[in-house]
Design a protein around this motif. Structure first.
Motif, PDB file in Angstrom:
ATOM      1  N   VAL A 150      68.433  16.614  -7.513  1.00 38.82           N
ATOM      2  CA  VAL A 150      69.172  15.682  -9.308  1.00 38.82           C
ATOM      3  C   VAL A 150      70.475  16.130  -8.708  1.00 38.82           C
ATOM      4  CG1 VAL A 150      69.385  16.394 -11.413  1.00 38.82           C
ATOM      5  CG2 VAL A 150      67.683  16.029 -10.803  1.00 38.82           C
ATOM      6  N   GLN A 151      70.777  17.775  -8.008  1.00 36.60           N
ATOM      7  CA  GLN A 151      71.965  17.735  -7.820  1.00 36.60           C
ATOM      8  C   GLN A 151      73.231  17.360  -6.734  1.00 36.60           C
ATOM      9  OE1 GLN A 151      72.188  22.244  -8.728  1.00 36.60           O
ATOM     10  NE2 GLN A 151      73.135  22.093 -10.278  1.00 36.60           N
ATOM     11  N   VAL A 152      71.838  17.790  -5.452  1.00 38.12           N
ATOM     12  CA  VAL A 152      72.493  16.622  -4.044  1.00 38.12           C
ATOM     13  C   VAL A 152      72.308  15.395  -3.887  1.00 38.12           C
ATOM     14  CG1 VAL A 152      71.953  17.654  -1.871  1.00 38.12           C
ATOM     15  CG2 VAL A 152      71.670  19.117  -2.499  1.00 38.12           C
ATOM     16  N   GLU A 153      71.277  15.223  -4.270  1.00 43.69           N
ATOM     17  CA  GLU A 153      71.146  13.415  -4.639  1.00 43.69           C
ATOM     18  C   GLU A 153      71.669  12.579  -5.536  1.00 43.69           C
ATOM     19  OE1 GLU A 153      66.763  12.495  -3.583  1.00 43.69           O
ATOM     20  OE2 GLU A 153      66.951  14.193  -1.918  1.00 43.69           O
ATOM     21  N   GLY A 154      72.628  13.123  -6.409  1.00 39.89           N
ATOM     22  CA  GLY A 154      73.194  12.434  -7.003  1.00 39.89           C
ATOM     23  C   GLY A 154      72.449  11.658  -8.349  1.00 39.89           C
ATOM     24  N   LYS A 155      71.174  12.096  -8.372  1.00 40.50           N
ATOM     25  CA  LYS A 155      70.100  10.920  -9.825  1.00 40.50           C
ATOM     26  C   LYS A 155      70.381  11.725 -11.163  1.00 40.50           C
ATOM     27  CE  LYS A 155      66.449  11.351  -5.962  1.00 40.50           C
ATOM     28  NZ  LYS A 155      66.545  10.105  -5.500  1.00 40.50           N
ATOM     29  N   SER A 156      70.368  10.365 -11.335  1.00 37.00           N
ATOM     30  CA  SER A 156      70.707  10.828 -13.305  1.00 37.00           C
ATOM     31  C   SER A 156      69.276  11.354 -13.933  1.00 37.00           C
ATOM     32  CB  SER A 156      72.030  10.211 -13.595  1.00 37.00           C
ATOM     33  OG  SER A 156      70.387   8.463 -13.284  1.00 37.00           O
ATOM     34  N   SER A 157      68.363  11.367 -13.632  1.00 40.52           N
ATOM     35  CA  SER A 157      67.107  11.705 -14.258  1.00 40.52           C
ATOM     36  C   SER A 157      65.828  12.369 -14.142  1.00 40.52           C
ATOM     37  CB  SER A 157      66.324   9.986 -14.746  1.00 40.52           C
ATOM     38  OG  SER A 157      65.062  10.146 -15.779  1.00 40.52           O
ATOM     39  N   ILE A 158      65.957  14.087 -14.837  1.00 44.67           N
ATOM     40  CA  ILE A 158      64.597  14.892 -14.416  1.00 44.67           C
ATOM     41  C   ILE A 158      63.329  13.717 -14.367  1.00 44.67           C
ATOM     42  CG2 ILE A 158      63.636  16.844 -14.755  1.00 44.67           C
ATOM     43  CD1 ILE A 158      66.351  17.143 -16.792  1.00 44.67           C
ATOM     44  N   ILE A 159      62.900  13.214 -14.817  1.00 47.93           N
ATOM     45  CA  ILE A 159      61.641  12.238 -15.096  1.00 47.93           C
ATOM     46  C   ILE A 159      61.129  11.286 -14.106  1.00 47.93           C
ATOM     47  CG2 ILE A 159      59.984  11.312 -16.414  1.00 47.93           C
ATOM     48  CD1 ILE A 159      61.551  11.992 -19.024  1.00 47.93           C
ATOM     49  N   LEU A 160      62.394  10.271 -13.478  1.00 52.52           N
ATOM     50  CA  LEU A 160      62.457   9.854 -12.827  1.00 52.52           C
ATOM     51  C   LEU A 160      62.612  10.190 -11.335  1.00 52.52           C
ATOM     52  CD1 LEU A 160      64.898   6.950 -13.723  1.00 52.52           C
ATOM     53  CD2 LEU A 160      62.142   6.386 -14.128  1.00 52.52           C
ATOM     54  N   THR A 161      63.167  11.552 -10.931  1.00 54.90           N
ATOM     55  CA  THR A 161      63.552  12.559  -9.560  1.00 54.90           C
ATOM     56  C   THR A 161      61.796  13.200  -9.737  1.00 54.90           C
ATOM     57  OG1 THR A 161      65.364  12.832 -10.367  1.00 54.90           O
ATOM     58  CG2 THR A 161      64.253  13.871  -9.158  1.00 54.90           C
ATOM     59  N   PHE A 162      61.194  13.572 -10.825  1.00 53.53           N
ATOM     60  CA  PHE A 162      59.758  13.784 -10.872  1.00 53.53           C
ATOM     61  C   PHE A 162      58.833  13.454 -10.463  1.00 53.53           C
ATOM     62  CE2 PHE A 162      55.604  13.976 -13.082  1.00 53.53           C
ATOM     63  CZ  PHE A 162      55.082  15.578 -12.228  1.00 53.53           C
ATOM     64  N   ARG A 163      58.760  11.384 -11.000  1.00 51.15           N
ATOM     65  CA  ARG A 163      58.102  10.593 -10.292  1.00 51.15           C
ATOM     66  C   ARG A 163      57.965  10.155  -9.320  1.00 51.15           C
ATOM     67  NH1 ARG A 163      58.067   7.454 -15.998  1.00 51.15           N
ATOM     68  NH2 ARG A 163      56.611   8.031 -17.095  1.00 51.15           N
ATOM     69  N   GLN A 164      58.968  10.071  -8.234  1.00 52.41           N
ATOM     70  CA  GLN A 164      59.492   9.529  -7.105  1.00 52.41           C
ATOM     71  C   GLN A 164      59.137  11.083  -6.138  1.00 52.41           C
ATOM     72  OE1 GLN A 164      63.707   9.286  -6.155  1.00 52.41           O
ATOM     73  NE2 GLN A 164      63.109   9.059  -4.179  1.00 52.41           N
ATOM     74  N   LEU A 165      59.213  12.573  -7.104  1.00 50.60           N
ATOM     75  CA  LEU A 165      58.940  13.594  -6.012  1.00 50.60           C
ATOM     76  C   LEU A 165      57.508  13.159  -5.301  1.00 50.60           C
ATOM     77  CD1 LEU A 165      59.602  15.607  -4.099  1.00 50.60           C
ATOM     78  CD2 LEU A 165      59.807  17.234  -5.924  1.00 50.60           C
ATOM     79  N   ILE A 166      56.253  12.954  -6.831  1.00 48.55           N
ATOM     80  CA  ILE A 166      55.593  13.327  -6.837  1.00 48.55           C
ATOM     81  C   ILE A 166      54.678  11.737  -5.783  1.00 48.55           C
ATOM     82  CG2 ILE A 166      53.276  12.774  -8.163  1.00 48.55           C
ATOM     83  CD1 ILE A 166      54.099  15.591  -8.232  1.00 48.55           C
ATOM     84  N   ALA A 167      55.435  10.515  -6.332  1.00 45.31           N
ATOM     85  CA  ALA A 167      54.648   9.714  -5.207  1.00 45.31           C
ATOM     86  C   ALA A 167      55.202   9.409  -3.834  1.00 45.31           C
ATOM     87  CB  ALA A 167      55.647   8.172  -6.065  1.00 45.31           C
ATOM     88  N   GLU A 168      56.177  10.385  -4.011  1.00 46.07           N
ATOM     89  CA  GLU A 168      56.962  10.071  -2.132  1.00 46.07           C
ATOM     90  C   GLU A 168      55.511  11.925  -1.034  1.00 46.07           C
ATOM     91  OE1 GLU A 168      60.523  10.900  -1.753  1.00 46.07           O
ATOM     92  OE2 GLU A 168      61.078   8.375  -2.593  1.00 46.07           O
ATOM     93  N   GLU A 169      55.850  12.540  -1.920  1.00 52.30           N
ATOM     94  CA  GLU A 169      54.562  13.757  -1.864  1.00 52.30           C
ATOM     95  C   GLU A 169      54.378  14.238  -2.374  1.00 52.30           C
ATOM     96  OE1 GLU A 169      58.419  16.439   0.725  1.00 52.30           O
ATOM     97  OE2 GLU A 169      59.552  15.026  -0.235  1.00 52.30           O
ATOM     98  N   GLY A 170      53.487  13.794  -3.056  1.00 46.89           N
ATOM     99  CA  GLY A 170      52.148  14.056  -4.488  1.00 46.89           C
ATOM    100  C   GLY A 170      52.667  15.220  -4.694  1.00 46.89           C
ATOM    101  N   PRO A 171      51.945  16.648  -4.948  1.00 48.66           N
ATOM    102  CA  PRO A 171      51.561  17.368  -6.331  1.00 48.66           C
ATOM    103  C   PRO A 171      52.400  18.614  -5.376  1.00 48.66           C
ATOM    104  CG  PRO A 171      50.215  16.800  -6.754  1.00 48.66           C
ATOM    105  CD  PRO A 171      50.302  15.891  -5.639  1.00 48.66           C
ATOM    106  N   TRP A 172      51.830  18.472  -3.718  1.00 47.59           N
ATOM    107  CA  TRP A 172      52.427  20.192  -2.884  1.00 47.59           C
ATOM    108  C   TRP A 172      53.517  19.707  -2.915  1.00 47.59           C
ATOM    109  CZ3 TRP A 172      50.235  24.332  -2.562  1.00 47.59           C
ATOM    110  CH2 TRP A 172      48.929  24.804  -2.319  1.00 47.59           C
ATOM    111  N   GLY A 173      54.637  18.634  -2.901  1.00 39.25           N
ATOM    112  CA  GLY A 173      56.100  18.370  -2.962  1.00 39.25           C
ATOM    113  C   GLY A 173      57.007  19.813  -4.454  1.00 39.25           C
ATOM    114  N   LEU A 174      56.306  19.578  -4.958  1.00 42.31           N
ATOM    115  CA  LEU A 174      56.571  20.338  -6.249  1.00 42.31           C
ATOM    116  C   LEU A 174      57.541  22.177  -5.244  1.00 42.31           C
ATOM    117  CD1 LEU A 174      54.720  18.827  -9.325  1.00 42.31           C
ATOM    118  CD2 LEU A 174      57.353  18.454  -8.393  1.00 42.31           C
ATOM    119  N   MET A 175      56.432  22.477  -4.400  1.00 42.61           N
ATOM    120  CA  MET A 175      56.619  24.186  -4.472  1.00 42.61           C
ATOM    121  C   MET A 175      56.915  23.794  -3.118  1.00 42.61           C
ATOM    122  SD  MET A 175      54.163  25.706  -6.109  1.00 42.61           S
ATOM    123  CE  MET A 175      54.938  25.199  -7.047  1.00 42.61           C
ATOM    124  N   LYS A 176      57.627  23.008  -2.206  1.00 44.72           N
ATOM    125  CA  LYS A 176      58.646  22.495  -1.263  1.00 44.72           C
ATOM    126  C   LYS A 176      59.932  24.423  -1.675  1.00 44.72           C
ATOM    127  CE  LYS A 176      59.760  19.069   0.755  1.00 44.72           C
ATOM    128  NZ  LYS A 176      60.584  17.981   1.155  1.00 44.72           N
TER     129      LYS A 176
END
Length: 328
Positions: A264-290
């Protein structure tokens, strides 16, 4: 961080104090001038030694998949080869201003513990409330500094991993100041004042739970270890082991929100929920452990230094008239 380990849930606390002869140094026992000077020195020591892993963690969390680095070790060697030792300290000078928030954190923690003790003397309750309150104050100060330093961390030679790119300033004597001014100018131009507080809610959702979780786990591990180890085992060893265990546990629990916060801070995103959904869609649940391994590597030695150092710091900061009355 609070120097006293051992869960002080009345009976357990008194038993542990009798067993270990632990003498608690409270806020009113401290020489505040010494306390703040020693705190600043300790904080700087930790920042200098551990900052490279902060940078690595941030880059791992921002990159898409494994487009640049396959992990913490790979990132370490690639950054060293491409950018040299100074590459690990991009944004460091700006980040040092967060030392102010560290001092505010400790002050808020100690004062809140003292206030809560008037109503509830359960150590877990005091630790959770004080830890959460301290994080709230600290993050309010830290977020703008983090936003700027993170964008500086994203700068690579002639390239960037973030929204903004700065000049290289080859041959200039103090290039970091020019780059910092550019980043500040670009953030303000793109988002105004609110741009410096981008990710503030995500930061609160990361660090308040992290701090609130750290303290109870810290006391839990300390109590369990005190029941296992021999009675003559130095209490400092219990602290040195309990701190990293608590840090690893809290880091694992809060890493998903930390990844979202960074993006959110680096990419300039404005929504926590949308950022979460995009991350899950692109990299799956393991993306949350990066970046988790870098975060644990960052947390483990720094926690040992903080826990043991804070214990020594409070002893060194004890008011002169109380020194002779305390026995360690």
């Amino acid at each position: 961080m609070e120097a006293v380990l051992g869960l002080r849930c009345q009976h357990a606390a008194s038993a542990m104090e009798d067993k270990r002869n632990i003498q608690i140094i409270e806020w009113e026992d401290l020489d505040k001038k010494k306390f703040y000077v020693f705190s600043a020195c300790l904080t700087m020591l930790i920042r200098v030694s551990m900052y490279p892993f902060t940078l690595i963690r941030t880059r791992l969390q921002v990159q898409k998949g494994k487009s640049l680095y396959s992990g913490t070790i790979d990132a370490f060697f690639k950054i060293r080869k491409a950018e040299g030792a100074t590459g690990f300290y991009r944004g460091f000078l700006v980040n040092t201003f967060t030392m102010v928030s560290g001092l505010c954190y400790m002050t808020t923690y100690e004062l809140t513990r003292k206030y809560v003790s008037n109503y509830n003397n359960n150590n877990t309750v005091k630790s959770v409330v004080a830890g959460g309150s301290a994080s709230l104050v600290a993050q309010t100060i830290t977020v703008p500094i983090d936003v700027i330093s993170q964008h500086l961390m994203m700068q690579r030679k002639g390239k960037t991993m973030g929204r903004f790119k700065v000049q290289t300033y080859e041959g200039k004597r103090f290039p970091v100041f020019g780059q910092t001014r550019e980043i500040i100018s670009q953030i303000f131009k793109a988002d105004g004042i609110k741009g410096f507080y981008r990710g503030y809610v995500a930061s609160l959702l990361t660090y308040i739970p992290n701090s609130a979780a750290w303290w109870p786990f810290y006391h839990f591990y300390a109590e369990q270890l005190s029941n296992i180890v021999p009675t003559d085992c130095p209490h400092l060893i219990i602290q040195a082991v309990s701190g990293p265990l608590a840090a690893a546990t809290a880091s694992t629990l809060t890493n998903p929100m930390d990844v979202i916060r960074t993006r959110v801070q680096v990419e300039g995103k404005s929504s926590i929920i949308l950022t979460f959904r995009q991350l899950i869609a692109e990299e799956g649940p393991w993306g949350l452990m990066k970046g988790l391994s870098a975060r644990i590597i960052l947390a483990t030695p720094s926690t040992i230094v903080i826990v043991v150092g804070y214990e020594m710091l409070k002893k060194l900061s004890l008011r002169p008239e109380l020194v002779d009355s305390r026995h360690w």
